[in-house]
Each structure stands twice: as C-alpha cells, then as structure tokens.
Design an enzyme around this catalytic site. Structure first.
Site, PDB file in Angstrom:
ATOM      1  N   ASP A 242       0.852  -1.179   0.000  1.00  0.00           N
ATOM      2  CA  ASP A 242       0.000   0.000   0.000  1.00  0.00           C
ATOM      3  C   ASP A 242       0.897   1.241   0.000  1.00  0.00           C
ATOM      4  O   ASP A 242       2.089   1.164   0.286  1.00  0.00           O
ATOM      5  CB  ASP A 242      -0.895  -0.045   1.247  1.00  0.00           C
ATOM      6  CG  ASP A 242      -1.838   1.133   1.346  1.00  0.00           C
ATOM      7  OD1 ASP A 242      -2.284   1.638   0.304  1.00  0.00           O
ATOM      8  OD2 ASP A 242      -2.126   1.548   2.482  1.00  0.00           O
TER       9      ASP A 242
ATOM     10  N   ASP B 210      -2.346  -0.796   5.673  1.00  0.00           N
ATOM     11  CA  ASP B 210      -2.728  -0.373   7.024  1.00  0.00           C
ATOM     12  C   ASP B 210      -4.224  -0.447   7.277  1.00  0.00           C
ATOM     13  O   ASP B 210      -4.684  -0.087   8.359  1.00  0.00           O
ATOM     14  CB  ASP B 210      -2.209   1.047   7.319  1.00  0.00           C
ATOM     15  CG  ASP B 210      -2.829   2.097   6.410  1.00  0.00           C
ATOM     16  OD1 ASP B 210      -3.319   1.745   5.323  1.00  0.00           O
ATOM     17  OD2 ASP B 210      -2.813   3.284   6.792  1.00  0.00           O
TER      18      ASP B 210
END
Length: 206
Positions: A12, A176
């Site tokens: 990410d 996350d």
C-alpha cells in the site's frame, strides 16, 4: 517471509510508505470554507466526490470544480491542490532504502487507493531519493484512479493477480487497512497490517 515461500510483495502507499496528516488536510479545507469535510474525508472510507475521484470517475478539474461549488466562492486550483496535498507528509528515507533492498529478493508491486493530484505530488516530492525515482522502487504500480476501482473491492486484487500472473500463496500484502487485508486474505494472499508510522521491515526478511 522468504523461507515461507513468499516471492512477491504488494505494498500500500498511504500509511505504509508515505506518512499522512489527515487533520492538517481537514484544517486547510476548513480554512477554504469547505463544509462537512471531516465526514467526507474519512481516512479509510472516503465518501462522495472524494471516493469518486480516487476511483477516477471524475477528473482533477471536476474535483476542483466540485470543491469550489461546495465552498461557494472562487478558489484557485493552486489553493485547492495545496489543501489536498497537505494530507501527504513524506516517505522516510529508511523506507525508500528498504524498498530498494526488497527489490533484490522480491518482486515488489504498489497497489494504492490514490488520485491524480496526490500521485503527481508524490512523484515530484516523495519518491525522488539520491538518483532514484518512483519507477525504480516497483515492478509495476497499480493506482485506483487509473484502474477505476478501489480497495477493499475484491476486483482490484483480482486484476493485479491476473495482470501479473503471480500466485496468491507466494504473495504478501502490506496495508494499514484491516478491511483491505481481509479481502486479500479471501483470495489466498498473506497479509500484514502495520500501525501508523511503523517500521514494518520486521514483517519481511532478506
């Protein structure tokens, strides 16, 4: 992870590589007079036109015009972009060094829910390091606004798997968002969910 058969990493961007400051962005938009920005600008579940923009369903010009309409007074593109980009803090040098090291042992991909204004700022200001630029850190870069889909929808993960022909069993996804990781796990991908500002290098091995 190497000894567990992991060959591929999907990373990410926001919160994993680049540090974010949502509150700073909220305050800057408040100063411009944008109403209800706290609700619209949820960190993991952006609503309304923010979400449409991240899926590439509206252009950057459309995005700015919508903001101007909600504010109800003329605001320059530059001021809107400045407020929007205040969300982004930067990528710590040690994470850029880590990406370069990881590429020696893994095939590294980026999969990000992001938008054109944020990505262009990041390419200019966050990724340049020594002689390296954004294309040096990843085998391929997958961006939600270019794909017209976003995490946590399973379709965006399946698109990456189909496009790269990598095996889910040989892939670790670092994000996350727990929701994004749950979707990846449903497809057989291993996951790790770091905390804000975490040095997650312990989740991988060389």
């Amino acid at each position: 992870m190497k000894n567990k058969g992991i060959k591929n990493l999907i990373l990410d961007f926001g919160g994993v590589l680049i540090d974010l400051d949502r509150q700073r962005c909220v305050e800057h938009f408040k100063e411009l007079g944008l109403p209800d920005v706290e609700v619209a600008l949820d960190l993991y579940h952006q609503q309304d036109f923010f979400q449409k923009y991240e899926k590439g369903l509206i252009t950057s010009a459309d995005f700015r015009d919508i903001i101007r309409g909600k504010i109800g007074k003329p605001v320059t593109d530059a001021r809107i972009d400045e407020a929007w980009n205040s969300f982004l803090v930067g990528i710590p040098d040690y994470k850029l060094e880590l990406l370069l090291e990881l590429r020696k042992n893994y095939v590294v991909y980026l999969l990000s829910n992001t938008n054109e204004i944020h990505w262009q700022w990041s390419c200019r200001h966050a990724f340049p390091y020594k002689t390296f630029r954004v294309e040096d850190y990843f085998e391929h870069i997958y961006l939600s606004y270019e794909m017209n889909m976003a995490k946590p929808d399973a379709g965006i993960f399946q698109k990456v798997l189909d496009d790269t022909d990598i095996s889910p069993r040989e892939t670790l996804f670092i994000d996350d968002s727990e929701a994004n990781c749950r979707t990846a796990e449903m497809l057989g991908i291993s996951t790790y969910t770091p905390k804000a500002h975490e040095d997650w290098s312990h989740a991988v091995s060389f």
